[in-house]
Scaffold this motif. Structure first.
Motif, mmCIF file in Angstrom:
data_model
loop_
_atom_site.group_PDB
_atom_site.id
_atom_site.type_symbol
_atom_site.label_atom_id
_atom_site.label_comp_id
_atom_site.label_asym_id
_atom_site.label_seq_id
_atom_site.Cartn_x
_atom_site.Cartn_y
_atom_site.Cartn_z
ATOM 1 N N LYS A 48 0.842 -0.975 -0.075
ATOM 2 C CA LYS A 48 -0.040 -0.095 0.006
ATOM 3 C C LYS A 48 0.949 1.132 0.029
ATOM 4 C CE LYS A 48 -3.235 1.221 2.481
ATOM 5 N NZ LYS A 48 -4.768 1.379 2.258
ATOM 6 N N SER A 135 -8.104 -0.856 4.092
ATOM 7 C CA SER A 135 -8.757 -0.659 2.521
ATOM 8 C C SER A 135 -7.595 -1.153 1.709
ATOM 9 C CB SER A 135 -9.234 0.673 2.741
ATOM 10 O OG SER A 135 -8.230 1.804 2.699
ATOM 11 N N ASN A 137 -6.198 -0.099 -1.219
ATOM 12 C CA ASN A 137 -5.975 0.875 -1.924
ATOM 13 C C ASN A 137 -4.562 1.441 -1.839
ATOM 14 O OD1 ASN A 137 -7.750 2.017 0.401
ATOM 15 N ND2 ASN A 137 -6.181 3.794 -0.158
ATOM 16 N N SER A 143 -10.767 4.488 -1.640
ATOM 17 C CA SER A 143 -11.139 3.023 -1.411
ATOM 18 C C SER A 143 -11.871 2.281 -2.252
ATOM 19 C CB SER A 143 -11.721 2.833 0.227
ATOM 20 O OG SER A 143 -11.005 3.728 1.037
HETATM 21 MG MG MG Z 1 -7.879 3.421 4.098
#
Ligand code: MG
Ligand code: TXA
Length: 317
Positions: A48, A135, A137, A143
């Protein structure tokens, strides 16, 4: 490309090997790893590009697992759990040593959530694994609310995407801190404040980015790559008439030659529908040949609060 499917046995096997699996939840898709495997958890931060000071939420199947990972669980937790879990709420509780420090960024508390999506519930039940999952993303971006969104951005970094269709709620969980005497809301989300207060009574809300208890609530977050302006749409259109504009409104129609595209969050003016469409709409507008996205705030009640919170952060420069 990541393999995509609905095979929870495959997902479980990969998670046990320390691999990353994207999981559907009713709020947004999560990027999951076995929370007790530090190497696996470090892969989440890496994939991420997430700063290590921003702690992860741990997803469990049910309350029977809580004592393993949390201590000094207050009575209010059980009342909230009865009413709202599984569902779009995350509880901050004191952690036990079974939760590695990497998961909580060194904090002595951990965020615990019981997601409602049936596929992920089956996975959590079968595996009995605690799943750390932010999340799915890249850090700071919108998200994902579908398997395709996850594939678009993290397809090369995840082993398997468990496809559970569109996320029904479409906005992240409400976070409530129960680790102190007085409960506090650290993030507005899919569980309405009014609902929460029906159990807790009037509750303090502190979602400011300077709040050291929710380091992930940065002022600039949930943001498309195009600039977003939030406010009086008609006025903002006039001020930016020389530019190519996109408009994201609740239900009103705005006509102006500078507006190349407009999306409505809910033509029926329904908050639930608006929340479910929010992130997908921002993604769509972000892909257009426009200079600027102009967004309209919603009424500051119910889910409107959480939607406005996301729009404010998306528009923060
Ligand atoms: Mg998040
Ligand atoms: O709906 C959701 O909550 C989704 C789905 C996948 O469950 N997850 C999610 O995770 O939104 P994430 O990592 O994107 O956001 C979690 C937020 C971050 O802002 C983080 O700082 C905060 O929760 N958080 C996590 N653990 C915390 C802790 N121990 N104390 C305070 N804040 C915490």
């Amino acid at each position: 490309m990541a393999e995509t499917g609905t095979d929870i046995h495959k997902a479980q096997q990969l998670l046990r090997q320390g691999k990353l699996v994207a999981i559907p939840t009713e709020t947004v898709y999560g990027l999951a790893a076995d929370a007790t495997n530090v190497t696996a958890v470090s892969r989440i931060y890496e994939a991420k590009n997430r700063p290590s000071f921003d702690p992860l939420i741990v997803h469990l199947h049910d309350v029977s697992q809580v004592e393993d990972y949390c201590r000094d669980v207050p009575e209010i937790f059980h009342r909230l759990y009865q009413k709202f879990s599984p569902g779009p709420v995350t509880y901050i509780l004191k952690k036990t040593e079974r939760i590695p420090d990497l998961v909580t960024s060194g904090h002595n508390t951990v965020g615990i959530r019981f997601p409602q999506h049936p596929l992920t519930r089956d996975l959590l039940k079968e595996s009995q694994l605690p799943l750390a999952a932010p999340s799915a993303n890249p850090f700071g971006y919108i998200s994902p609310t579908s398997a395709a969104h996850v594939e678009e951005q993290l397809g090369r970094k995840v082993h398997y995407i468990l496809d559970g269709g569109f996320s029904k709620i479409g906005i992240e969980s409400t976070i409530i801190d129960l680790s102190n005497e007085t409960p506090r809301v650290l993030r507005l989300g899919g569980l309405e404040l009014e609902e929460l207060e029906s159990v807790t009574g009037k509750i303090e809300v502190n979602t400011s980015s300077s709040n050291p208890k929710a380091p992930g609530m940065l002022s600039a977050h949930y943001a498309p790559s195009k600039p977003v302006l939030l406010g009086d749409v008609q006025k903002l259109i006039e001020e930016n008439r020389q530019k190519k504009l996109a408009v994201l409104s609740f239900h009103k129609k705005y006509d102006h030659p500078a507006v190349r595209c407009q999306l409505w969050l809910s033509t029926r003016a329904q908050m639930r529908e608006a929340a479910a469409n929010l992130f997908q709409s921002l993604r769509e507008l972000d892909k257009l040949d426009v200079d600027l996205i102009i967004a309209e705030p919603l009424p500051e009640v119910g889910l409107g609060r959480a939607i406005n919170d996301r729009l404010r952060r998306a528009s923060h420069r």
